[in-house]
Design a protein around this motif. Sequence first.
Motif, mmCIF file in Angstrom:
data_model
loop_
_atom_site.group_PDB
_atom_site.id
_atom_site.type_symbol
_atom_site.label_atom_id
_atom_site.label_comp_id
_atom_site.label_asym_id
_atom_site.label_seq_id
_atom_site.Cartn_x
_atom_site.Cartn_y
_atom_site.Cartn_z
ATOM 1 N N HIS A 80 0.844 -1.223 -0.096
ATOM 2 C CA HIS A 80 0.121 0.039 0.031
ATOM 3 C C HIS A 80 1.121 1.061 0.052
ATOM 4 O O HIS A 80 0.725 2.149 -0.758
ATOM 5 C CB HIS A 80 -1.095 0.215 1.377
ATOM 6 C CG HIS A 80 -1.538 1.433 1.203
ATOM 7 N ND1 HIS A 80 -3.026 1.332 0.760
ATOM 8 C CD2 HIS A 80 -1.756 2.450 1.879
ATOM 9 C CE1 HIS A 80 -3.441 2.354 0.791
ATOM 10 N NE2 HIS A 80 -2.796 3.178 1.533
ATOM 11 N N ILE A 81 1.899 1.218 0.921
ATOM 12 C CA ILE A 81 2.693 2.538 1.023
ATOM 13 C C ILE A 81 3.701 2.729 -0.276
ATOM 14 O O ILE A 81 3.716 3.910 -0.766
ATOM 15 C CB ILE A 81 3.763 2.284 2.398
ATOM 16 C CG1 ILE A 81 2.967 2.338 3.564
ATOM 17 C CG2 ILE A 81 4.989 3.301 1.988
ATOM 18 C CD1 ILE A 81 3.830 1.821 4.781
ATOM 19 N N GLU A 82 3.941 1.556 -0.902
ATOM 20 C CA GLU A 82 4.712 1.757 -2.338
ATOM 21 C C GLU A 82 3.923 2.002 -3.447
ATOM 22 O O GLU A 82 4.467 2.264 -4.377
ATOM 23 C CB GLU A 82 5.435 0.459 -2.486
ATOM 24 C CG GLU A 82 6.941 0.591 -1.343
ATOM 25 C CD GLU A 82 7.638 -0.752 -1.537
ATOM 26 O OE1 GLU A 82 7.266 -1.731 -2.213
ATOM 27 O OE2 GLU A 82 8.605 -0.782 -0.748
ATOM 28 N N THR A 83 2.759 1.622 -3.304
ATOM 29 C CA THR A 83 1.768 2.010 -4.647
ATOM 30 C C THR A 83 1.177 3.186 -4.405
ATOM 31 O O THR A 83 1.127 4.281 -4.704
ATOM 32 C CB THR A 83 1.085 0.737 -4.961
ATOM 33 O OG1 THR A 83 0.435 0.369 -3.807
ATOM 34 C CG2 THR A 83 2.019 -0.397 -5.465
ATOM 35 N N LEU A 84 -0.479 2.957 -3.439
ATOM 36 C CA LEU A 84 -1.356 3.897 -3.293
ATOM 37 C C LEU A 84 -0.835 5.318 -2.875
ATOM 38 O O LEU A 84 -0.879 6.360 -3.461
ATOM 39 C CB LEU A 84 -2.441 3.160 -2.661
ATOM 40 C CG LEU A 84 -3.420 2.469 -3.437
ATOM 41 C CD1 LEU A 84 -4.493 2.297 -2.622
ATOM 42 C CD2 LEU A 84 -3.947 3.412 -4.865
ATOM 43 N N ASP A 85 -0.065 4.956 -1.750
ATOM 44 C CA ASP A 85 0.546 6.193 -1.052
ATOM 45 C C ASP A 85 1.579 6.902 -1.911
ATOM 46 O O ASP A 85 1.548 8.415 -1.635
ATOM 47 C CB ASP A 85 1.083 5.965 0.182
ATOM 48 C CG ASP A 85 0.337 5.302 1.349
ATOM 49 O OD1 ASP A 85 -1.140 5.758 1.274
ATOM 50 O OD2 ASP A 85 0.745 5.080 2.483
ATOM 51 N N GLN A 86 2.171 6.411 -2.659
ATOM 52 C CA GLN A 86 3.191 7.071 -3.591
ATOM 53 C C GLN A 86 2.390 7.805 -4.532
ATOM 54 O O GLN A 86 2.848 9.079 -5.205
ATOM 55 C CB GLN A 86 3.991 6.176 -4.517
ATOM 56 C CG GLN A 86 5.109 5.331 -3.620
ATOM 57 C CD GLN A 86 5.860 6.373 -2.818
ATOM 58 O OE1 GLN A 86 6.396 7.483 -3.040
ATOM 59 N NE2 GLN A 86 5.851 6.023 -1.451
ATOM 60 N N LYS A 87 1.043 7.493 -4.809
ATOM 61 C CA LYS A 87 0.197 8.439 -5.907
ATOM 62 C C LYS A 87 0.017 9.852 -5.499
ATOM 63 O O LYS A 87 -0.015 10.668 -6.173
ATOM 64 C CB LYS A 87 -0.793 7.664 -6.262
ATOM 65 C CG LYS A 87 -0.852 6.623 -7.074
ATOM 66 C CD LYS A 87 -2.196 6.090 -7.489
ATOM 67 C CE LYS A 87 -2.073 4.653 -8.184
ATOM 68 N NZ LYS A 87 -3.354 4.255 -8.532
ATOM 69 N N TYR A 88 -0.058 9.960 -4.069
ATOM 70 C CA TYR A 88 -0.369 11.410 -3.515
ATOM 71 C C TYR A 88 0.787 12.199 -3.392
ATOM 72 O O TYR A 88 0.686 13.236 -3.067
ATOM 73 C CB TYR A 88 -1.234 11.181 -2.426
ATOM 74 C CG TYR A 88 -0.580 10.609 -1.032
ATOM 75 C CD1 TYR A 88 0.451 11.129 -0.336
ATOM 76 C CD2 TYR A 88 -1.315 9.660 -0.320
ATOM 77 C CE1 TYR A 88 1.076 10.601 0.829
ATOM 78 C CE2 TYR A 88 -0.804 9.166 0.747
ATOM 79 C CZ TYR A 88 0.256 9.770 1.413
ATOM 80 O OH TYR A 88 1.088 9.097 2.437
#
Length: 119
Positions: free
Chosen positions: A101-109
């Motif tokens: 989650h941290i490396e994919t979705l969180d990176q988007k913001y």
Amino acid sequence: MDDQHGILMEAINALRLALVSGAGRERISELLDEFIEFARMHFWSEEQLMAQTGFAGLEEHRADHHRMLADLLQYAHRLQYGEEVQLRPLLCSLHNGFLHHIETLDQKYVPWFHEHGVS
Ligand SMILES: [Fe+2]
Ligand SMILES: [Fe+2]
């Protein structure tokens, strides 16, 4: 947010250490509850910032937070009621799930927050 991510990953490590050092189910359950409280707070902070800055990926992101939290609560509940829970695979999937989650979705913001003066 990076600091909070560090704290989350450390909390998962603390759980692993507790397990390796032979901590009982009760202690694990306690640590898991603390972890859930912190994760809940962290998810809420992210969602607040996304809402405040009008981030387009908010709904997708919120849904993933909800899914993770629901999984966590289900594990915590099973542990609490003494149901058979395989702790090692649980911690492994917790670790991988959060990292993912941290490396994919969180990176988007990250660039979006940066543009909007949120660090
Ligand atoms: Fe996060
Ligand atoms: Fe997130």
